[in-house]
Design a protein around this motif. Structure first.
Motif, PDB file in Angstrom:
ATOM      1  N   LEU A 142       0.794  -1.019  -0.073  1.00  0.00           N
ATOM      2  CA  LEU A 142      -0.508   0.110   0.357  1.00  0.00           C
ATOM      3  C   LEU A 142       1.230   0.949   0.398  1.00  0.00           C
ATOM      4  N   LEU A 143       1.445   1.157   1.074  1.00  0.00           N
ATOM      5  CA  LEU A 143       2.907   2.243   0.729  1.00  0.00           C
ATOM      6  C   LEU A 143       4.237   1.758   1.535  1.00  0.00           C
ATOM      7  N   MET A 144       5.025   2.326   0.636  1.00  0.00           N
ATOM      8  CA  MET A 144       6.351   2.018   1.006  1.00  0.00           C
ATOM      9  C   MET A 144       7.192   3.221   1.639  1.00  0.00           C
ATOM     10  N   VAL A 145       8.020   2.811   3.476  1.00  0.00           N
ATOM     11  CA  VAL A 145       7.763   3.880   4.213  1.00  0.00           C
ATOM     12  C   VAL A 145       9.951   3.270   4.608  1.00  0.00           C
ATOM     13  N   LEU A 146      10.344   4.433   4.103  1.00  0.00           N
ATOM     14  CA  LEU A 146      12.256   4.808   4.521  1.00  0.00           C
ATOM     15  C   LEU A 146      12.222   6.279   5.882  1.00  0.00           C
ATOM     16  N   GLY A 147      13.265   5.762   5.939  1.00  0.00           N
ATOM     17  CA  GLY A 147      13.836   6.787   6.991  1.00  0.00           C
ATOM     18  C   GLY A 147      14.580   7.779   6.056  1.00  0.00           C
ATOM     19  N   SER A 148      15.038   9.002   6.448  1.00  0.00           N
ATOM     20  CA  SER A 148      15.445  10.221   5.631  1.00  0.00           C
ATOM     21  C   SER A 148      17.087   9.964   6.055  1.00  0.00           C
ATOM     22  N   ARG A 149      17.338   9.155   6.414  1.00  0.00           N
ATOM     23  CA  ARG A 149      19.189   8.826   6.569  1.00  0.00           C
ATOM     24  C   ARG A 149      19.087   7.403   6.752  1.00  0.00           C
ATOM     25  N   GLY A 150      19.786   6.934   6.085  1.00  0.00           N
ATOM     26  CA  GLY A 150      20.469   5.225   6.574  1.00  0.00           C
ATOM     27  C   GLY A 150      21.467   4.557   7.421  1.00  0.00           C
ATOM     28  N   LEU A 151      21.912   3.472   7.831  1.00  0.00           N
ATOM     29  CA  LEU A 151      22.432   3.079   8.104  1.00  0.00           C
ATOM     30  C   LEU A 151      23.129   2.200   7.627  1.00  0.00           C
ATOM     31  N   GLY A 152      24.429   1.880   6.977  1.00  0.00           N
ATOM     32  CA  GLY A 152      24.389   0.088   6.662  1.00  0.00           C
ATOM     33  C   GLY A 152      24.032  -0.802   6.028  1.00  0.00           C
TER      34      GLY A 152
END
Length: 296
Positions: A109-119
């Motif tokens: 329905l929706l993909m959600v990501l943070g604004s910064r990644g780690l690894g």
């Protein structure tokens, strides 16, 4: 989002604080919509070697997958303390993060990501992954930053197919959240001969026409969502600048992936790409889709 009822909301998780914030936001959204939340981690080790490909030891890859699964399980437990009735499943994927998330988006329905990644998700700004998802994914993409819980939902309106989808999503989000909707329409139509023609333009007439165009775009949706209070903002300005200003105290900003000014063949517009990196609140980017227009 009526045509996607039953699909999960998917959050990409990599162990960073940003990803945990995104997972929490995704959990709240899944609870509002009474759908499943899926937490996804990607394990990817590049193949190295001289003269031939040499992959990592199977045991090492298995250990990484087990560590990722353990992290996801702990995050699921934390989410269930806040949303005990929410269905939460976890999934560990092997391979590049962008490819894994594009595949996940096919039934999301929706993909959600943070604004910064780690690894796990690129190790740098997740914005690069989000741009890939906006261009090649199969559903809307949310990039999460802290927002104002009681702020409005802001939507960019330009009449493009992606904008029409964004308007539909924005009304739905504002209704679910009990929030005011701020509809922003910008225009810069005086063209390359402005120094010579600007004196001949009836700016009041232009502004009135733009006000009417925005009203036409919103009329049917206001009929469908009578509970949503709408504030219209019409500016002679660049879209990104006006949207950033209006979103400064918003709980959500909604835009299309490509506006009416985009070049043929481009999959991501300059405005949406800029907002992926610089939006001051959670950003929801809608891809063009067949939207059933409400009857005004």
């Amino acid at each position: 989002m009526d045509t996607m009822v039953g699909r999960p909301i998917v959050a990409g998780v990599d162990g960073s604080d940003s990803a945990r914030l995104a997972a929490s936001w995704a959990a709240d959204e899944a609870a509002r919509r009474n759908v499943t939340l899926r937490l996804v981690a990607a394990v990817h080790l590049p193949v190295v070697g001289y003269g031939g490909a040499v992959g990592p030891a199977v045991d090492y890859t298995d250990d990484l997958r087990a560590d990722a699964a353990g992290h996801l399980d702990g995050l699921r437990s934390a989410i269930l303390t806040v949303h005990p009735d929410l269905e939460v499943d976890i999934r560990v994927r092997t391979g590049p993060s962008a490819s894994a998330l594009i595949e996940e988006s096919s039934d999301a329905l929706l993909m959600v990501l943070g604004s910064r990644g780690l690894g796990g998700f690129t190790g740098v700004l997740v914005g690069s992954t989000a741009v890939v998802l906006v261009a090649h994914g199969h559903c809307p993409v949310a990039v999460i930053r802290p927002g104002t819980a009681d702020g409005p939902v802001v939507v960019g309106v330009d009449g493009s197919p992606a904008s029409e989808t964004a308007v539909a999503l924005a009304f739905d989000e504002a209704s679910l959240r009990g929030a005011e909707l701020v509809a922003v329409h910008t225009w810069l139509d005086y063209g390359p001969y402005a120094p010579y023609a600007v004196a001949e333009i009836d700016w009041d007439a232009v502004d009135q026409r733009q006000q009417e165009l925005l009203a036409q775009r919103l009329a049917g949706w206001q009929e469908k969502y009578p509970d949503v209070t709408v504030r219209r903002v019409v500016r002679q300005d660049r879209p990104a600048r006006s949207l950033l200003e209006q979103a400064a105290h918003a709980q959500l900003l909604v835009v299309g992936s490509r506006g009416r000014g985009g070049f043929t063949g481009m999959l991501v517009g300059s405005t949406s790409q800029a907002l992926v990196y610089h939006a001051p609140c959670p950003l929801l980017v809608a891809r063009p889709a067949a939207v059933e227009e409400p009857t005004a």
